[in-house]
Design a protein around this motif. Structure first.
Motif, short mmCIF file in Angstrom:
data_model
loop_
_atom_site.label_atom_id
_atom_site.label_comp_id
_atom_site.label_asym_id
_atom_site.label_seq_id
_atom_site.Cartn_x
_atom_site.Cartn_y
_atom_site.Cartn_z
N PHE A 1 34.05 33.72 -12.11
CA PHE A 1 33.56 33.74 -13.49
C PHE A 1 33.12 35.16 -13.88
N LYS A 2 32.92 36.04 -12.88
CA LYS A 2 32.63 37.45 -13.15
C LYS A 2 33.95 38.16 -13.44
N ASP A 3 33.86 39.36 -13.87
CA ASP A 3 35.08 40.11 -14.23
C ASP A 3 35.71 40.68 -12.97
N GLU A 4 36.39 39.80 -12.22
CA GLU A 4 37.03 40.19 -10.95
C GLU A 4 38.47 39.70 -10.98
N PRO A 5 39.39 40.43 -10.32
CA PRO A 5 40.79 39.96 -10.30
C PRO A 5 40.91 38.64 -9.53
N ALA A 6 41.90 37.84 -9.94
CA ALA A 6 42.17 36.58 -9.25
C ALA A 6 42.86 36.87 -7.92
N VAL A 7 42.63 35.97 -6.94
CA VAL A 7 43.26 36.13 -5.63
C VAL A 7 43.85 34.81 -5.14
N LYS A 8 44.76 34.96 -4.19
CA LYS A 8 45.39 33.78 -3.60
C LYS A 8 45.27 33.90 -2.08
N TRP A 9 44.73 32.84 -1.47
CA TRP A 9 44.56 32.79 -0.01
C TRP A 9 45.52 31.74 0.52
N THR A 10 46.27 32.06 1.55
CA THR A 10 47.16 31.06 2.14
C THR A 10 46.96 31.03 3.65
N CYS A 11 47.14 29.84 4.20
CA CYS A 11 47.00 29.66 5.65
C CYS A 11 47.91 28.52 6.08
N ASP A 12 48.58 28.67 7.21
CA ASP A 12 49.54 27.65 7.65
C ASP A 12 48.97 26.76 8.76
N GLY A 13 47.66 26.74 8.89
CA GLY A 13 47.07 25.88 9.91
C GLY A 13 46.89 26.56 11.24
N SER A 14 47.34 27.79 11.32
CA SER A 14 47.03 28.58 12.51
C SER A 14 45.75 29.35 12.17
N THR A 15 45.35 30.27 13.00
CA THR A 15 44.15 31.04 12.68
C THR A 15 44.48 32.27 11.84
N GLU A 16 45.74 32.39 11.40
CA GLU A 16 46.13 33.53 10.56
C GLU A 16 46.07 33.14 9.10
N TYR A 17 45.69 34.10 8.25
CA TYR A 17 45.67 33.85 6.81
C TYR A 17 46.19 35.10 6.09
N GLU A 18 46.47 34.92 4.80
CA GLU A 18 46.92 36.06 3.98
C GLU A 18 46.25 35.97 2.61
N ILE A 19 45.77 37.11 2.12
CA ILE A 19 45.20 37.17 0.77
C ILE A 19 46.04 38.12 -0.08
N THR A 20 46.45 37.62 -1.25
CA THR A 20 47.22 38.44 -2.20
C THR A 20 46.58 38.31 -3.58
N SER B 1 46.61 37.41 -7.61
CA SER B 1 47.19 36.27 -8.33
C SER B 1 47.13 36.55 -9.82
N ASP B 2 48.03 35.89 -10.56
CA ASP B 2 48.01 36.07 -12.01
C ASP B 2 47.21 34.97 -12.71
N LYS B 3 46.40 34.21 -11.96
CA LYS B 3 45.58 33.15 -12.56
C LYS B 3 44.69 33.77 -13.64
N ALA B 4 44.73 33.20 -14.85
CA ALA B 4 44.00 33.79 -15.98
C ALA B 4 42.64 33.13 -16.20
N GLU B 5 42.54 31.84 -15.88
CA GLU B 5 41.28 31.12 -16.14
C GLU B 5 40.38 31.13 -14.93
N ARG B 6 39.08 31.15 -15.18
CA ARG B 6 38.13 31.09 -14.06
C ARG B 6 38.28 29.74 -13.33
N GLY B 7 37.80 29.71 -12.08
CA GLY B 7 37.85 28.47 -11.32
C GLY B 7 38.79 28.58 -10.13
N THR B 8 39.03 27.44 -9.50
CA THR B 8 39.80 27.43 -8.25
C THR B 8 40.81 26.29 -8.25
N THR B 9 42.00 26.59 -7.77
CA THR B 9 43.00 25.55 -7.50
C THR B 9 43.32 25.58 -6.01
#
Length: 624
Positions: free
Chosen positions: A139-158, A160-168
């Motif tokens: 809700f603050k003026d911060e860029p949107a991000v996308k976190w992905t994980c395949d069930g291992s202990t590895e993850y990736e953050i990139t 995102s072009d999400k425009a509205e506040r909140g989480t999917t």
């Protein structure tokens, strides 16, 4: 921009453990993720109310969507959202703080105690998904991000072009869990767990067709409406002063559509020393005193936890129906089982006290109505008094005893009622009672002729209730009406005079032993009034109680039923019929009269049947 990382060190075994422990409750993933979405939304609403968020809240409905082709489930909120730094902090680090200790502690344990500890609620997603995406914008003026994980202990953050506040949160459902890629199934789960969550939750839409226009111009128009699962302000969360009886009755029908109307209810509302709200209903209880395991629903901040409340509610209160909601009840990590601690004990005591206070208030303020409902309330009150000492202390003031003529007294009132006639030589009040007016009528009439009052104690728990109250009230002794002859029910130093000599009494016992020819029977002679039966059959109170207890515990009469001489045969020495037996000089005639007197006693109890009854009828004709 993309960042990759490992969730934590030494946690290679964490996901297999999550999947193993949570599999038995695998539909809980949806409750956990939707509860997180509700939490994020409420945090934003709180910030707005404090002036720390000045934007428009707008529609904060949480969306749950299914894509059957892609086999995905998405949960979207318009709450506070997260920045990249917060994703790193809350998803990657907090969830696995202490992860090494966690793995060591739980890797060999076979109990469902995982979600919630170490912030694992979010990770329940991996019970059903091979891959999880979190797309979020703060809700603050911060860029949107996308976190992905395949069930291992590895993850990736990139980014995102999400425009509205909140989480999917997007779950790519695995093959074993494809049953959840179904809107109807998700609605079913949310109806169970999220029916009263405080933020609207939408799962798909409902379509219906309506006619528009008239005559030839009429046409079918499709109406599409969002399918909202929940009522965001359940009755228990409202101010009791704003509610009517109809509101409470409608809510009861909503909870238990097929049940009879409750008799009354209690609205619980306390915020110190713990938080608790709820509504408990008194159903009509007549014969079934089996505590139900699923009639009281436990919520934590309007999120359904369980309908098994054994750890919170005393056994007798589980006869009640309704809802309790407390954020202070400690839940283990699966949030499906409760752990006992000081707060639970406080809550248990509080609910017990409130129930007792409600009953006492009804008794004092509207005794007439209380008495009308006693048939249903009585079992509940007696059961509570037997199983909970604190409830006993309060309930002894309003627990009612019913006489055979239908009058109701509390314990103290009844003592006053029988003070003159029913105090024995040990200064104890003798509470005489009947369990079956039909078969015990002879004994009842004899007692009433003597001016005694007799209580009706014919419910399935009365045997236990009698023993329990006798133990707790030191000045009371209970005697069933057929446990002794009427002169001995209330033991005093006064005795009836016998018309027989000691020698005649001994002779009479010998005559009866010969005629009845049953080693189990030990006749005795007693001076009763002349108008009583020539023979009475009684069973000593202690013996009958042992037999009843054995029967109630599933052992039939067991060892107690095998005791010789269980029944006492008392010959009325002052009976004219007994005098006739003594005077008869023919042994055969004597035996006939003895058997007749004994059968009369059995007949008075409804115990003369079959061939014995036929023999009695034929003998009666002969004597007549």
């Amino acid at each position: 921009m993309a960042a990759k990382g490992s969730i934590s060190v030494n946690t290679e075994n964490i996901f297999p453990i999550i999947k193993k422990f949570l599999y038995s409750d695998h539909d809980i993933f949806l409750r956990e993720l939707v509860a997180n979405a509700v939490d994020a939304t409420q945090k934003l609403q709180k910030l707005a109310s404090m002036g720390e968020f000045n934007g428009e809240l707008g529609d904060v409905t949480i969306q749950v969507d299914v894509d059957t082709e892609k086999k995905t489930i998405s949960i979207t909120d318009r709450g506070i959202g997260m920045s990249e730094e917060e994703v790193e902090k809350y998803i990657n680090q907090v969830a696995f703080s202490g992860a090494t200790e966690f793995v060591e502690k739980f890797k060999d344990v076979d109990t469902s105690t995982i979600i919630g500890k170490f912030g694992l609620g979010f990770y329940s997603a991996f019970m059903v998904a091979d891959n999880v995406e979190v797309i979020t914008k703060s809700f603050k003026d911060e860029p949107a991000v996308k976190w992905t994980c395949d069930g291992s202990t590895e993850y990736e953050i990139t980014t995102s072009d999400k425009a509205e506040r909140g989480t999917t949160i997007v779950l790519h459902v695995n093959e074993d869990s494809e049953e959840f890629v179904d809107e109807a199934r998700l609605r079913q789960i949310l109806n169970r767990y999220s029916k009263y969550m405080p933020v609207p939750i939408q799962v798909g839409v409902d379509k219906r067709t309506e006619k528009e226009g008239e005559g030839d111009d009429a046409k079918d128009v499709e109406i599409v409406e969002p399918h909202v699962i929940n009522k965001t302000e359940p009755l228990w969360a409202k101010d009791p002063k704003s509610l009517t009886d109809e509101d409470y009755l409608n809510f009861y029908k909503e909870l238990y559509p097929m049940s009879e109307e409750p008799m009354f209810w209690i609205h619980l509302n306390v915020d110190f020393p713990f938080e608790l709200t709820g509504i408990l209903y008194f159903p009509k209880v007549k014969e079934d005193v089996t505590p139900h395991k699923d009639k009281i629903q436990l919520y934590s901040r309007q999120v359904f936890i369980t309908d098994n409340v054994e750890e919170i509610m005393p056994e007798f209160l589980r006869l009640m129906h309704g809802v309790i909601d407390s954020p202070d009840i400690p839940l283990n990590v699966s949030r499906s089982y409760l752990q006992s601690d000081a707060n639970v004990k406080k809550i248990s005591s509080y609910v017990t006290r409130k129930v007792a206070d409600k009953l006492n208030s009804l008794y004092k303020n509207d005794r007439e109505n209380f008495e009308k409902k006693w048939e249903s309330i009585g079992l509940f009150v007696k059961y509570g008094m037997m199983t909970d000492d604190k409830f006993f202390d309060k309930a002894k003031k309003f627990c009612l005893l019913e006489t055979l003529d239908g009058k109701l007294y509390n314990f103290e009132e009844y003592k006053e009622q029988i003070q003159a006639n029913q105090k024995d030589k040990n200064d104890k009040f003798v509470f005489l009672y009947s369990t079956d007016q039909g078969t015990q009528d002879t004994y009842i009439q004899a007692a009433q002729k003597k001016g005694y009052s007799v209580l009706k104690m014919d419910t399935l728990i009365d045997a236990h209730f009698i023993s329990n109250t006798e133990h707790k009230f030191e000045d009371i002794t209970w005697k069933r009406i057929d446990s002794d002859t009427v002169n001995n029910l209330v033991e005093t130093d006064d005795k009836n005079e016998s018309v027989l000599t000691e020698e005649e009494s001994k002779k009479l016992v010998d005559i009866f032993k010969r005629a009845l020819n049953d080693d189990k029977l030990e006749p005795k002679v007693e001076a009763m009034t002349a108008d009583e039966l020539p023979v009475m059959i009684t069973k000593p109170e202690f013996m009958r109680r042992m037999e009843e207890m054995a029967a109630m515990q599933g052992g039939g009469m067991g060892m107690f039923g095998g005791f010789p001489g269980g029944d006492t045969i008392t010959i009325n020495g002052n009976s004219e019929f007994v005098s006739r037996i003594l005077k008869e000089d023919k042994e055969g005639e004597q035996d006939k009269l003895v058997k007749h007197a004994y059968d009369l006693a059995k007949l008075s109890q409804g115990n003369l049947k079959g061939a014995d009854l036929t023999a009695f009828i034929n003998r009666s004709l002969d004597i007549l």
